[in-house]
Write an enzyme that holds these catalytic residues in place. Sequence first.
Site, PDB file in Angstrom:
ATOM      1  N   TYR A  21       0.829  -1.204   0.000  1.00  0.00           N
ATOM      2  CA  TYR A  21       0.000   0.000   0.000  1.00  0.00           C
ATOM      3  C   TYR A  21       0.866   1.258   0.000  1.00  0.00           C
ATOM      4  O   TYR A  21       0.536   2.251  -0.654  1.00  0.00           O
ATOM      5  CB  TYR A  21      -0.943   0.029   1.210  1.00  0.00           C
ATOM      6  N   GLU A  46       0.885  14.142  -8.498  1.00  0.00           N
ATOM      7  CA  GLU A  46       1.164  15.368  -7.751  1.00  0.00           C
ATOM      8  C   GLU A  46       2.471  16.000  -8.211  1.00  0.00           C
ATOM      9  O   GLU A  46       3.558  15.509  -7.897  1.00  0.00           O
ATOM     10  CB  GLU A  46       1.233  15.081  -6.240  1.00  0.00           C
ATOM     11  N   ALA A  97       3.905  18.777  -7.243  1.00  0.00           N
ATOM     12  CA  ALA A  97       4.718  19.272  -6.127  1.00  0.00           C
ATOM     13  C   ALA A  97       5.522  18.132  -5.505  1.00  0.00           C
ATOM     14  O   ALA A  97       6.708  18.288  -5.194  1.00  0.00           O
ATOM     15  CB  ALA A  97       3.840  19.941  -5.077  1.00  0.00           C
ATOM     16  N   ARG A 148       6.475  15.370  -6.937  1.00  0.00           N
ATOM     17  CA  ARG A 148       7.516  14.989  -7.904  1.00  0.00           C
ATOM     18  C   ARG A 148       8.703  15.954  -7.826  1.00  0.00           C
ATOM     19  O   ARG A 148       9.853  15.530  -7.777  1.00  0.00           O
ATOM     20  CB  ARG A 148       6.898  14.958  -9.311  1.00  0.00           C
ATOM     21  N   GLN A 149       8.427  17.246  -7.762  1.00  0.00           N
ATOM     22  CA  GLN A 149       9.492  18.247  -7.658  1.00  0.00           C
ATOM     23  C   GLN A 149      10.277  18.071  -6.359  1.00  0.00           C
ATOM     24  O   GLN A 149      11.513  18.165  -6.353  1.00  0.00           O
ATOM     25  CB  GLN A 149       8.900  19.661  -7.725  1.00  0.00           C
ATOM     26  N   GLU A 165       4.051  16.718   2.376  1.00  0.00           N
ATOM     27  CA  GLU A 165       3.442  16.785   1.039  1.00  0.00           C
ATOM     28  C   GLU A 165       2.531  15.586   0.788  1.00  0.00           C
ATOM     29  O   GLU A 165       1.453  15.724   0.200  1.00  0.00           O
ATOM     30  CB  GLU A 165       4.521  16.862  -0.037  1.00  0.00           C
ATOM     31  N   GLU A 225     -17.397  20.463  -5.644  1.00  0.00           N
ATOM     32  CA  GLU A 225     -17.986  21.798  -5.571  1.00  0.00           C
ATOM     33  C   GLU A 225     -17.106  22.693  -4.697  1.00  0.00           C
ATOM     34  O   GLU A 225     -16.448  22.225  -3.773  1.00  0.00           O
ATOM     35  CB  GLU A 225     -19.387  21.729  -4.951  1.00  0.00           C
ATOM     36  N   HIS A 226     -17.118  23.980  -5.013  1.00  0.00           N
ATOM     37  CA  HIS A 226     -16.376  24.932  -4.194  1.00  0.00           C
ATOM     38  C   HIS A 226     -17.107  25.105  -2.867  1.00  0.00           C
ATOM     39  O   HIS A 226     -18.308  25.358  -2.831  1.00  0.00           O
ATOM     40  CB  HIS A 226     -16.251  26.276  -4.903  1.00  0.00           C
ATOM     41  N   SER A 286      -1.613  23.163   2.601  1.00  0.00           N
ATOM     42  CA  SER A 286      -0.589  23.926   1.894  1.00  0.00           C
ATOM     43  C   SER A 286       0.300  24.694   2.866  1.00  0.00           C
ATOM     44  O   SER A 286       1.525  24.761   2.699  1.00  0.00           O
ATOM     45  CB  SER A 286      -1.253  24.887   0.908  1.00  0.00           C
TER      46      SER A 286
END
Length: 144
Positions: A42, A54, A56, A58-59, A95, A111-112, A124
């Site tokens: 897993y 993603e 970010a 990866r970076q 992350e 939905e927002h 974040s």
Amino acid sequence: MMSTPPNKPVDQAQDAPKSKHIATSPFKGKTGVRRLINAFGYSLEGFKAAFVHEDAFRQEVFLAIVLIPLAIYLGHSPVEQALLIASVLLVLIVELLNSAIEAAVDHTSTEHHALAKQAKDIGSAAVFIALLIVAVVWGLILFA
């Protein structure tokens, strides 16, 4: 919330669970070596999903590939090396958690919604703090 009539003692035995396992997930059936093997699988699936989906993450993985060997080279002691490496790995951990939060929020609803935005923004912010930790640790060790 359940209330009892005044002056009547609460019978705690009636509220006690019927078994020693409380709210056990139906997916938690494996034990021992099989559980370890499954957990490892897993984890690999999680790394793969984060790396593929993603940007970010990866970076940050590519940054870790550069910084971890550099930490071994630049750290003057095993403690310095450990701190430099741990600060980089912390970013990857945070992350991954942030990506998991985003995936769960997006699964719940696309939905927002103010709470969905808040959850994502907080995740974040956690990544930002982890990156600050890298800057502080590396700065203090290399330039102090």
